[in-house]
Scaffold this active site. Sequence first.
Site, short mmCIF file in Angstrom:
data_model
loop_
_atom_site.label_atom_id
_atom_site.label_comp_id
_atom_site.label_asym_id
_atom_site.label_seq_id
_atom_site.Cartn_x
_atom_site.Cartn_y
_atom_site.Cartn_z
N ASP A 106 8.33 11.44 10.04
CA ASP A 106 7.41 11.25 8.91
C ASP A 106 6.71 9.90 8.96
O ASP A 106 6.10 9.47 8.00
CB ASP A 106 8.15 11.41 7.58
CG ASP A 106 9.35 10.48 7.45
OD1 ASP A 106 9.51 9.59 8.32
OD2 ASP A 106 10.11 10.63 6.49
N LYS A 148 2.37 -4.29 -5.81
CA LYS A 148 3.30 -4.14 -4.68
C LYS A 148 2.85 -4.97 -3.48
O LYS A 148 1.67 -5.08 -3.19
CB LYS A 148 3.44 -2.66 -4.30
CG LYS A 148 2.14 -1.97 -3.95
CD LYS A 148 2.39 -0.50 -3.78
CE LYS A 148 1.09 0.22 -3.47
NZ LYS A 148 1.27 1.67 -3.32
#
Length: 222
Positions: A106, A148
Site C-alpha cells: 500500500d 500536520k
Amino acid sequence: MKAIILAGGRGKRLKPVTDYVPKPLVPIKNIPIIEWQIRYLKKFGINEVIICTGYKADMIESYLSMKKLGLKIKFSIEKTPLGTGGAIKKAGKLINEKSFFVINGDTITNIDLDKLASKKNAIAAIELRTKYGILETESDKIINFKEKKEITDMWMNAGIYHLQKDILKKLPIKGDIEKTVFPDYAKKGLLNTIKFKNVEWFSVDSFKDMEECSERVEKIIK
C-alpha cells in the site's frame, strides 16, 4: 534486481471497496495502487517483480496479465495469511540474486532505491509524520497552532527494505519480519537504515489517504 511486493492484505479499512476488489487494485487517479508501484520499481531498473497475494489473488493476476508494464511478473500465492516474514520467505524461493527489495503493497513513494541498495539489510526511514494539528504551548497558553507536519529527528519505517538473500533462512514460516528477524538483527548490529528527508510517501490505508495520494501521485511517479 528483483523486488517483492507484499500485496496479500484484505484492506479492511477500505471497506466496502475491498469487499469487491483486493486492496492492490484500489484505484488512485484511475490506476490501481499496484500498477503505480510497478512503475516506480521499473524506474530503478527492477526487471522482475514477485507479488505476494492471498485475498482475491486471481483478480490481481487477471488485471496484470492484461497490462504490458515492461518487466517480468511472478506470483507467490498464500492459501492462508503468512505475515510479512512468511510471505517474504515463500516468495524468496524465486530469488537467486544476492539481494532484493521488498515494498509494502500500500506504499506509494519516490524514495531512491539506489541509495537504499548501498547498505545491506537496510530499512528505508522517513521522518515521523503526524496526522493531527500540533499545538505549541508555554505553560497553559497556546502560542501557535500548526497543521500536520514532520517531526524532526523521529524516524519511522517506510515499509521498503533492501535485504540479503541469506536473511530468508532466518524468517519464520508464519509471522511478521518486523516482529521477529528485525528486532533480532537490530540487537546484533546487523540491521541498517537509510534516512530520507523531504520525500513523497503515502501509505494508502484509508479513504483520506486515497484522496491525498491522488492529488500527488502523478508528480511522485512520472
